[in-house]
Write a protein that holds these residues in place. Structure first.
Motif, PDB file in Angstrom:
ATOM      1  N   TYR A  30      12.935 -24.254  -7.672  1.00 25.83           N
ATOM      2  CA  TYR A  30      12.228 -24.083  -8.949  1.00 25.83           C
ATOM      3  C   TYR A  30      13.144 -23.201  -9.785  1.00 25.83           C
ATOM      4  CZ  TYR A  30       8.018 -25.812  -6.604  1.00 25.83           C
ATOM      5  OH  TYR A  30       7.108 -26.576  -5.916  1.00 25.83           O
ATOM      6  N   LYS A  33      15.432 -20.556  -8.009  1.00 25.66           N
ATOM      7  CA  LYS A  33      14.802 -20.052  -6.785  1.00 25.66           C
ATOM      8  C   LYS A  33      14.613 -21.193  -5.779  1.00 25.66           C
ATOM      9  CE  LYS A  33      10.526 -18.088  -5.063  1.00 25.66           C
ATOM     10  NZ  LYS A  33       9.305 -18.857  -5.078  1.00 25.66           N
ATOM     11  N   ALA A  35      12.806 -22.797  -2.918  1.00 29.20           N
ATOM     12  CA  ALA A  35      11.474 -22.656  -2.306  1.00 29.20           C
ATOM     13  C   ALA A  35      11.408 -23.332  -0.934  1.00 29.20           C
ATOM     14  CB  ALA A  35      10.409 -23.247  -3.229  1.00 29.20           C
ATOM     15  N   PRO A  54       1.033 -20.354   6.181  1.00 27.21           N
ATOM     16  CA  PRO A  54       0.355 -19.478   5.229  1.00 27.21           C
ATOM     17  C   PRO A  54       0.541 -19.923   3.782  1.00 27.21           C
ATOM     18  CG  PRO A  54       2.200 -18.336   6.292  1.00 27.21           C
ATOM     19  CD  PRO A  54       2.062 -19.657   6.963  1.00 27.21           C
ATOM     20  N   SER A  55      -0.293 -19.373   2.913  1.00 26.44           N
ATOM     21  CA  SER A  55      -0.215 -19.663   1.495  1.00 26.44           C
ATOM     22  C   SER A  55       1.181 -19.299   0.975  1.00 26.44           C
ATOM     23  CB  SER A  55      -1.296 -18.841   0.786  1.00 26.44           C
ATOM     24  OG  SER A  55      -1.329 -19.200  -0.549  1.00 26.44           O
ATOM     25  N   GLY A  56       1.749 -20.185   0.191  1.00 29.39           N
ATOM     26  CA  GLY A  56       3.069 -19.918  -0.385  1.00 29.39           C
ATOM     27  C   GLY A  56       4.228 -20.268   0.538  1.00 29.39           C
ATOM     28  N   SER A  57       3.938 -20.849   1.703  1.00 27.16           N
ATOM     29  CA  SER A  57       5.019 -21.152   2.647  1.00 27.16           C
ATOM     30  C   SER A  57       5.775 -22.431   2.280  1.00 27.16           C
ATOM     31  CB  SER A  57       4.473 -21.252   4.079  1.00 27.16           C
ATOM     32  OG  SER A  57       3.464 -22.229   4.166  1.00 27.16           O
ATOM     33  N   GLY A  58       5.247 -23.202   1.317  1.00 25.85           N
ATOM     34  CA  GLY A  58       6.002 -24.355   0.832  1.00 25.85           C
ATOM     35  C   GLY A  58       5.455 -25.713   1.253  1.00 25.85           C
ATOM     36  N   LYS A  59       4.270 -25.732   1.817  1.00 23.87           N
ATOM     37  CA  LYS A  59       3.692 -26.999   2.310  1.00 23.87           C
ATOM     38  C   LYS A  59       3.543 -28.015   1.178  1.00 23.87           C
ATOM     39  CE  LYS A  59      -0.066 -24.858   3.586  1.00 23.87           C
ATOM     40  NZ  LYS A  59       0.259 -23.519   3.052  1.00 23.87           N
ATOM     41  N   SER A  60       2.935 -27.575   0.066  1.00 27.04           N
ATOM     42  CA  SER A  60       2.703 -28.519  -1.041  1.00 27.04           C
ATOM     43  C   SER A  60       4.020 -28.933  -1.681  1.00 27.04           C
ATOM     44  CB  SER A  60       1.807 -27.888  -2.112  1.00 27.04           C
ATOM     45  OG  SER A  60       0.548 -27.590  -1.582  1.00 27.04           O
ATOM     46  N   THR A  61       4.917 -27.970  -1.818  1.00 33.03           N
ATOM     47  CA  THR A  61       6.223 -28.271  -2.422  1.00 33.03           C
ATOM     48  C   THR A  61       6.942 -29.340  -1.605  1.00 33.03           C
ATOM     49  OG1 THR A  61       6.399 -26.050  -3.326  1.00 33.03           O
ATOM     50  CG2 THR A  61       8.465 -27.245  -2.989  1.00 33.03           C
ATOM     51  N   VAL A  73       7.616 -31.779 -12.180  1.00 36.36           N
ATOM     52  CA  VAL A  73       7.460 -30.323 -12.335  1.00 36.36           C
ATOM     53  C   VAL A  73       8.686 -29.798 -13.091  1.00 36.36           C
ATOM     54  CG1 VAL A  73       7.262 -28.122 -11.107  1.00 36.36           C
ATOM     55  CG2 VAL A  73       6.156 -30.179 -10.176  1.00 36.36           C
ATOM     56  N   HIS A 220      -5.257 -26.168   5.621  1.00 38.57           N
ATOM     57  CA  HIS A 220      -5.405 -24.755   5.990  1.00 38.57           C
ATOM     58  C   HIS A 220      -6.357 -24.617   7.157  1.00 38.57           C
ATOM     59  CE1 HIS A 220      -3.834 -22.828   2.196  1.00 38.57           C
ATOM     60  NE2 HIS A 220      -3.365 -22.107   3.177  1.00 38.57           N
TER      61      HIS A 220
HETATM   62  N1  LIG Z   1       5.600 -25.207 -10.195  1.00 42.00           N
HETATM   63  C1  LIG Z   1       6.160 -24.143  -9.617  1.00 42.00           C
HETATM   64  N2  LIG Z   1       7.040 -23.370 -10.267  1.00 42.00           N
HETATM   65  C2  LIG Z   1       7.636 -22.296  -9.680  1.00 42.00           C
HETATM   66  N3  LIG Z   1       7.404 -21.908  -8.413  1.00 42.00           N
HETATM   67  C3  LIG Z   1       6.525 -22.639  -7.705  1.00 42.00           C
HETATM   68  C4  LIG Z   1       5.855 -23.788  -8.247  1.00 42.00           C
HETATM   69  N4  LIG Z   1       5.043 -24.314  -7.294  1.00 42.00           N
HETATM   70  C5  LIG Z   1       5.205 -23.522  -6.212  1.00 42.00           C
HETATM   71  N5  LIG Z   1       6.079 -22.532  -6.440  1.00 42.00           N
HETATM   72  C6  LIG Z   1       6.529 -21.494  -5.491  1.00 42.00           C
HETATM   73  O1  LIG Z   1       7.049 -22.134  -4.323  1.00 42.00           O
HETATM   74  C7  LIG Z   1       6.616 -21.484  -3.141  1.00 42.00           C
HETATM   75  C8  LIG Z   1       5.853 -22.467  -2.246  1.00 42.00           C
HETATM   76  O2  LIG Z   1       4.627 -22.830  -2.911  1.00 42.00           O
HETATM   77  P1  LIG Z   1       3.684 -23.986  -2.392  1.00 42.00           P
HETATM   78  O3  LIG Z   1       2.650 -24.199  -3.429  1.00 42.00           O
HETATM   79  O4  LIG Z   1       4.505 -25.137  -1.984  1.00 42.00           O
HETATM   80  O5  LIG Z   1       3.054 -23.304  -1.091  1.00 42.00           O
HETATM   81  P2  LIG Z   1       1.842 -23.795  -0.163  1.00 42.00           P
HETATM   82  O6  LIG Z   1       2.295 -23.583   1.231  1.00 42.00           O
HETATM   83  O7  LIG Z   1       1.393 -25.137  -0.567  1.00 42.00           O
HETATM   84  O8  LIG Z   1       0.715 -22.702  -0.510  1.00 42.00           O
HETATM   85  P3  LIG Z   1      -0.902 -22.881  -0.541  1.00 42.00           P
HETATM   86  O9  LIG Z   1      -1.304 -22.879   0.894  1.00 42.00           O
HETATM   87  O10 LIG Z   1      -1.352 -21.634  -1.250  1.00 42.00           O
HETATM   88  O11 LIG Z   1      -1.231 -24.137  -1.271  1.00 42.00           O
HETATM   89  C9  LIG Z   1       5.784 -20.295  -3.590  1.00 42.00           C
HETATM   90  O12 LIG Z   1       6.618 -19.159  -3.628  1.00 42.00           O
HETATM   91  C10 LIG Z   1       5.346 -20.679  -4.979  1.00 42.00           C
HETATM   92  O13 LIG Z   1       5.142 -19.558  -5.772  1.00 42.00           O
END
Ligand SMILES: Nc1ncnc2c1ncn2[C@@H]1O[C@H](COP(=O)(O)OP(=O)(O)OP(=O)(O)O)[C@@H](O)[C@H]1O
Ligand SMILES: [Mg+2]
Length: 267
Positions: A30, A33, A35, A54-61, A73, A220
């Motif tokens: 991103y 950075k 991710a 955990p939240s923010g670990s990058g699963k959705s990304t 994005v 989760h």
């Molecule tokens: N559109 C974006 N722009 C910038 N940074 C992003 C964006 N989407 C996610 N991130 C960052 O990328 C990292 C991974 O986020 P992601 O949403 O993939 O995590 P996650 O594991 O799906 O979390 P959750 O369980 O909360 O859904 C985080 O540090 C988040 O802040």
């Protein structure tokens, strides 16, 4: 909490297993950075793989990059290979809309169109040029049957999808995705906005769909991962630290971070 990345344990699938989709050293940025720091995973055909962490670990990304949803994005870019049918689909030569017919996605919040149940399912088909009413009717029925929603809606196909319950709307979104007859179905926490009964209906639906689809699901909910998935990948801080059969992840993980996470010690 710091865990050593040297601990990474990524199980190789048996040589005779058929891989529907895989990534090699996938990195997602991103802006500048990073991710996702180089994730290589195989997804076996007709199996369910859960992505946990955990939240923010990058699963959705990570999940979103598998059918190039990160293309939309702003500032995001993806490096590395995504292997699908002998092609690297993370390439500018790939027709993304065509590819998404094969690799469909269902999001966390049910997002039906403000249209009838019938039109929700036929919308994309019509855009791809299908006009034959009998054929459309048949796909509507087949998709709703597949998503275990047919019996509940067959008498109100032309009523608004927005009048359905949350769980029904989510199953409609699954029906909408499978109407395109994808090969792989990506789901990002599809049951997190649903009550336990609707969650159970969605889980049953996924277990039935596994006969014909390769499913990758972010969740989760540890019980959900344990109940429905064959394989589980544990994400931590933009890495996949461990990938194995679900039963192993939940009973005897190889590394401490996974053990701590599935035991509920953090995240
Ligand atoms: N559109 C974006 N722009 C910038 N940074 C992003 C964006 N989407 C996610 N991130 C960052 O990328 C990292 C991974 O986020 P992601 O949403 O993939 O995590 P996650 O594991 O799906 O979390 P959750 O369980 O909360 O859904 C985080 O540090 C988040 O802040
Ligand atoms: Mg997420």
């Amino acid at each position: 909490m710091a865990y050593s990345l040297d601990d990474r344990f990524i199980r190789e699938l048996p040589a005779d297993s058929e891989i529907a989709l895989s990534t090699d050293d996938l990195r997602v940025f991103y802006g500048d950075k990073e991710a996702i720091h180089g994730v290589s995973l195989p997804f076996e055909r007709y199996k369910i793989t859960s992505l946990i962490g955990p939240s923010g670990s990058g699963k959705s990304t990570y999940l979103r990059s598998l059918n190039r949803m990160n293309d939309t994005v702003p500032g995001a870019h993806v490096e590395g290979r995504i292997n699908y049918r002998g092609l690297n689909i993370n390439s500018s030569e790939v027709d993304v809309y065509e590819m998404r017919k094969h690799i469909g996605m269902v999001f966390q919040r049910p997002n039906p169109f403000a249209k009838s149940i019938y039109d929700n399912i036929t919308f994309a088909l019509k855009r791809f040029g299908m006009r034959d009413k009998e054929q459309l009717d048949a796909i509507v029925e087949m998709s709703l049957q597949g998503a275990a929603l047919w019996d509940e809606v067959k008498d109100k196909l032309h009523k608004s999808a927005l009048a359905l319950s949350g769980g029904q709307q989510q199953r409609l979104c699954i029906a909408r995705a499978i109407a395109m007859h994808p090969d792989v179905l990506l789901l990002d926490e599809p049951a997190s906005a649903l009550d336990p009964i609707s969650t159970a209906a969605v889980e049953d639906t996924l277990l039935r769909l596994k006969d014909s689809y390769t499913i990758i699901i972010v969740t989760h909910n540890m019980q959900q991962a344990a109940r429905i998935s064959d394989y589980t990948a544990f994400f931590y801080s933009g890495q996949c630290l461990e990938f194995d059969e679900t039963s192993k992840i939940f009973t005897r993980p190889k590394i401490q971070a996974t053990d701590d996470y599935v035991a509920g010690h953090f995240g």
